[in-house]
Motif scaffolding. Sequence first.
Motif, PDB file in Angstrom:
ATOM      1  N   VAL A  28       0.925  -1.142   0.094  1.00 30.42           N
ATOM      2  CA  VAL A  28      -0.092   0.068  -0.117  1.00 30.42           C
ATOM      3  C   VAL A  28       1.024   1.223   0.136  1.00 30.42           C
ATOM      4  O   VAL A  28       1.717   1.471   0.942  1.00 30.42           O
ATOM      5  CB  VAL A  28      -0.901   0.152   1.211  1.00 30.42           C
ATOM      6  N   PHE A  29       0.616   2.092  -0.989  1.00 29.29           N
ATOM      7  CA  PHE A  29       1.527   3.448  -1.098  1.00 29.29           C
ATOM      8  C   PHE A  29       0.496   4.492  -0.882  1.00 29.29           C
ATOM      9  O   PHE A  29      -0.932   4.494  -0.893  1.00 29.29           O
ATOM     10  CB  PHE A  29       1.953   3.541  -2.742  1.00 29.29           C
ATOM     11  N   THR A  30       1.068   5.790  -0.460  1.00 29.82           N
ATOM     12  CA  THR A  30       0.244   6.928  -0.270  1.00 29.82           C
ATOM     13  C   THR A  30       1.156   7.820  -1.225  1.00 29.82           C
ATOM     14  O   THR A  30       2.479   8.138  -0.794  1.00 29.82           O
ATOM     15  CB  THR A  30       0.143   7.380   1.051  1.00 29.82           C
ATOM     16  N   ARG A  31       0.502   8.694  -1.906  1.00 30.01           N
ATOM     17  CA  ARG A  31       1.136   9.713  -2.600  1.00 30.01           C
ATOM     18  C   ARG A  31       0.772  11.044  -2.108  1.00 30.01           C
ATOM     19  O   ARG A  31      -0.216  11.434  -1.698  1.00 30.01           O
ATOM     20  CB  ARG A  31       0.703   9.902  -4.141  1.00 30.01           C
ATOM     21  N   HIS A  32       1.906  11.842  -1.717  1.00 30.42           N
ATOM     22  CA  HIS A  32       1.934  13.037  -1.205  1.00 30.42           C
ATOM     23  C   HIS A  32       1.955  14.102  -2.257  1.00 30.42           C
ATOM     24  O   HIS A  32       2.978  13.959  -2.999  1.00 30.42           O
ATOM     25  CB  HIS A  32       2.892  13.345  -0.138  1.00 30.42           C
ATOM     26  N   ALA A  36       7.640  12.978  -2.621  1.00 32.80           N
ATOM     27  CA  ALA A  36       7.518  11.517  -2.859  1.00 32.80           C
ATOM     28  C   ALA A  36       6.599  10.621  -2.386  1.00 32.80           C
ATOM     29  O   ALA A  36       5.659  11.037  -1.290  1.00 32.80           O
ATOM     30  CB  ALA A  36       8.911  10.860  -2.185  1.00 32.80           C
ATOM     31  N   ILE A  37       6.272   9.593  -2.721  1.00 30.59           N
ATOM     32  CA  ILE A  37       5.345   8.559  -2.367  1.00 30.59           C
ATOM     33  C   ILE A  37       6.173   7.775  -1.060  1.00 30.59           C
ATOM     34  O   ILE A  37       7.021   7.835  -0.894  1.00 30.59           O
ATOM     35  CB  ILE A  37       4.872   7.452  -3.277  1.00 30.59           C
ATOM     36  N   THR A  38       5.053   7.416  -0.333  1.00 28.68           N
ATOM     37  CA  THR A  38       5.568   6.647   1.017  1.00 28.68           C
ATOM     38  C   THR A  38       4.822   5.172   1.068  1.00 28.68           C
ATOM     39  O   THR A  38       3.664   5.178   0.615  1.00 28.68           O
ATOM     40  CB  THR A  38       5.427   7.250   2.387  1.00 28.68           C
ATOM     41  N   VAL A  39       5.722   4.185   1.467  1.00 29.35           N
ATOM     42  CA  VAL A  39       5.069   2.854   1.512  1.00 29.35           C
ATOM     43  C   VAL A  39       4.357   2.410   2.889  1.00 29.35           C
ATOM     44  O   VAL A  39       5.182   2.734   3.996  1.00 29.35           O
ATOM     45  CB  VAL A  39       5.967   1.853   1.268  1.00 29.35           C
ATOM     46  N   ASP A  55       5.906   0.194 -16.330  1.00 32.51           N
ATOM     47  CA  ASP A  55       5.175   1.607 -15.794  1.00 32.51           C
ATOM     48  C   ASP A  55       6.039   2.597 -15.437  1.00 32.51           C
ATOM     49  O   ASP A  55       6.762   2.426 -14.098  1.00 32.51           O
ATOM     50  CB  ASP A  55       4.053   1.521 -14.829  1.00 32.51           C
ATOM     51  N   ARG A  56       6.673   3.831 -16.240  1.00 34.89           N
ATOM     52  CA  ARG A  56       7.443   4.786 -15.438  1.00 34.89           C
ATOM     53  C   ARG A  56       7.126   5.624 -14.214  1.00 34.89           C
ATOM     54  O   ARG A  56       8.008   6.113 -13.798  1.00 34.89           O
ATOM     55  CB  ARG A  56       7.892   5.655 -16.617  1.00 34.89           C
ATOM     56  N   TYR A  57       5.942   5.454 -14.007  1.00 32.43           N
ATOM     57  CA  TYR A  57       5.409   6.110 -12.753  1.00 32.43           C
ATOM     58  C   TYR A  57       5.118   5.122 -11.524  1.00 32.43           C
ATOM     59  O   TYR A  57       4.634   5.508 -10.670  1.00 32.43           O
ATOM     60  CB  TYR A  57       4.072   6.724 -13.171  1.00 32.43           C
ATOM     61  N   ALA A  58       5.778   4.013 -11.616  1.00 36.38           N
ATOM     62  CA  ALA A  58       5.411   2.960 -10.632  1.00 36.38           C
ATOM     63  C   ALA A  58       6.633   3.040  -9.297  1.00 36.38           C
ATOM     64  O   ALA A  58       6.203   2.398  -8.257  1.00 36.38           O
ATOM     65  CB  ALA A  58       5.677   1.682 -11.362  1.00 36.38           C
ATOM     66  N   TYR A  59       7.281   3.852  -9.311  1.00 40.46           N
ATOM     67  CA  TYR A  59       8.365   4.097  -8.480  1.00 40.46           C
ATOM     68  C   TYR A  59       9.162   2.671  -7.912  1.00 40.46           C
ATOM     69  O   TYR A  59       9.020   2.789  -6.669  1.00 40.46           O
ATOM     70  CB  TYR A  59       7.552   4.982  -7.155  1.00 40.46           C
ATOM     71  N   LEU A  60       9.488   2.073  -8.974  1.00 38.55           N
ATOM     72  CA  LEU A  60      10.124   0.930  -8.369  1.00 38.55           C
ATOM     73  C   LEU A  60      11.203   0.757  -9.321  1.00 38.55           C
ATOM     74  O   LEU A  60      11.344   1.413 -10.604  1.00 38.55           O
ATOM     75  CB  LEU A  60       9.404  -0.343  -8.357  1.00 38.55           C
ATOM     76  N   HIS A  61      12.559   0.030  -9.017  1.00 36.70           N
ATOM     77  CA  HIS A  61      13.537  -0.079  -9.759  1.00 36.70           C
ATOM     78  C   HIS A  61      14.125  -1.779  -9.341  1.00 36.70           C
ATOM     79  O   HIS A  61      13.806  -2.014  -8.261  1.00 36.70           O
ATOM     80  CB  HIS A  61      14.599   0.899  -9.719  1.00 36.70           C
ATOM     81  N   ALA A  71       9.850   2.553  -4.015  1.00 37.06           N
ATOM     82  CA  ALA A  71      10.103   3.729  -3.498  1.00 37.06           C
ATOM     83  C   ALA A  71      11.027   4.103  -2.620  1.00 37.06           C
ATOM     84  O   ALA A  71      11.047   4.880  -1.753  1.00 37.06           O
ATOM     85  CB  ALA A  71       8.745   4.293  -2.925  1.00 37.06           C
ATOM     86  N   ASP A  72      12.116   3.298  -2.958  1.00 40.76           N
ATOM     87  CA  ASP A  72      13.356   3.471  -2.140  1.00 40.76           C
ATOM     88  C   ASP A  72      13.394   3.021  -0.664  1.00 40.76           C
ATOM     89  O   ASP A  72      14.062   3.643   0.106  1.00 40.76           O
ATOM     90  CB  ASP A  72      14.160   4.723  -2.533  1.00 40.76           C
ATOM     91  N   GLN A  73      12.188   2.583  -0.431  1.00 42.28           N
ATOM     92  CA  GLN A  73      12.054   2.061   0.897  1.00 42.28           C
ATOM     93  C   GLN A  73      11.805   0.579   1.391  1.00 42.28           C
ATOM     94  O   GLN A  73      12.084   0.384   2.390  1.00 42.28           O
ATOM     95  CB  GLN A  73      10.405   2.712   1.355  1.00 42.28           C
ATOM     96  N   VAL A  74      11.553  -0.144   0.656  1.00 41.37           N
ATOM     97  CA  VAL A  74      11.575  -1.627   0.830  1.00 41.37           C
ATOM     98  C   VAL A  74      11.999  -2.418  -0.132  1.00 41.37           C
ATOM     99  O   VAL A  74      11.864  -2.089  -1.490  1.00 41.37           O
ATOM    100  CB  VAL A  74       9.971  -2.239   1.148  1.00 41.37           C
ATOM    101  N   VAL A  75      12.731  -3.439  -0.002  1.00 36.18           N
ATOM    102  CA  VAL A  75      13.306  -4.329  -1.003  1.00 36.18           C
ATOM    103  C   VAL A  75      12.614  -5.760  -0.869  1.00 36.18           C
ATOM    104  O   VAL A  75      12.508  -6.225  -0.017  1.00 36.18           O
ATOM    105  CB  VAL A  75      14.705  -4.472  -0.663  1.00 36.18           C
ATOM    106  N   TYR A  76      12.163  -6.131  -2.176  1.00 37.43           N
ATOM    107  CA  TYR A  76      11.685  -7.683  -2.193  1.00 37.43           C
ATOM    108  C   TYR A  76      12.751  -8.422  -3.043  1.00 37.43           C
ATOM    109  O   TYR A  76      13.195  -7.913  -4.164  1.00 37.43           O
ATOM    110  CB  TYR A  76      10.367  -7.417  -3.011  1.00 37.43           C
ATOM    111  N   ARG A  77      12.472  -9.727  -2.936  1.00 38.22           N
ATOM    112  CA  ARG A  77      13.340 -10.702  -3.540  1.00 38.22           C
ATOM    113  C   ARG A  77      12.165 -11.458  -4.464  1.00 38.22           C
ATOM    114  O   ARG A  77      11.322 -11.902  -4.031  1.00 38.22           O
ATOM    115  CB  ARG A  77      14.229 -11.617  -2.520  1.00 38.22           C
TER     116      ARG A  77
END
Length: 138
Positions: A28-32, A36-39, A55-61, A71-77
Motif C-alpha cells: 500500500v502506497f500513499t502519494r503526497h 515523494a510517495i511513502t510505503v 510503468d515509468r510512474y511505478a516508483y520501483l526499480h 520507492a527506495d523504502q522496501v526491498v523484495y526478492r
Amino acid sequence: MAVCATCRQPGITPGEHACPGPQYEDVVFTRHRGHAITVDTAPERTRISLHALLDRYAYLHMPDEQTIVFADQVVYRITGYDAGTLELELVEDWRPAPGIQLPLTDEEAAEIKAKWKEQHGNAHAVHPVVVLNQEDQP
C-alpha cells in the motif's frame, strides 16, 4: 524441531501439517502532493504484475535480476512466477520506525547538541591539525 518453510509453523511432523500455502497481500502506497510517495504497508509476501515493471510512474526499480525496490523504502526478492505475476518476499525495510517525528523541534535539537558537547567536549579537533600546501607570505 521441524519448521514449515512456507508458513513457518514450528513443531510439524510429515503428513500431519496442512499448510495453507503462502499468503499474499498488497503493498500500500500513499502519494503526497509535491513530495515523494511513502510505503504504508509492506507485507512479507506480495505479487506484482509484469506490466507494473514497465510503468515509468511505478516508483520501483530493479538493482539486479532478483531484487525489486519499491520507492527506495522496501526491498523484495523475486521468489517465483505465476501467470504474468512475480511472487515477491520482503528482504529489507528501510522505512523509519513508527513514532519518529521529523524535523526535530528546537528544544530537541538543543538537547541533542548539549548531550554531544557533554560527551565530546568542545568543537576543536582532538589531534593537532597541520595545514598542507600553505605558501609562506613575506
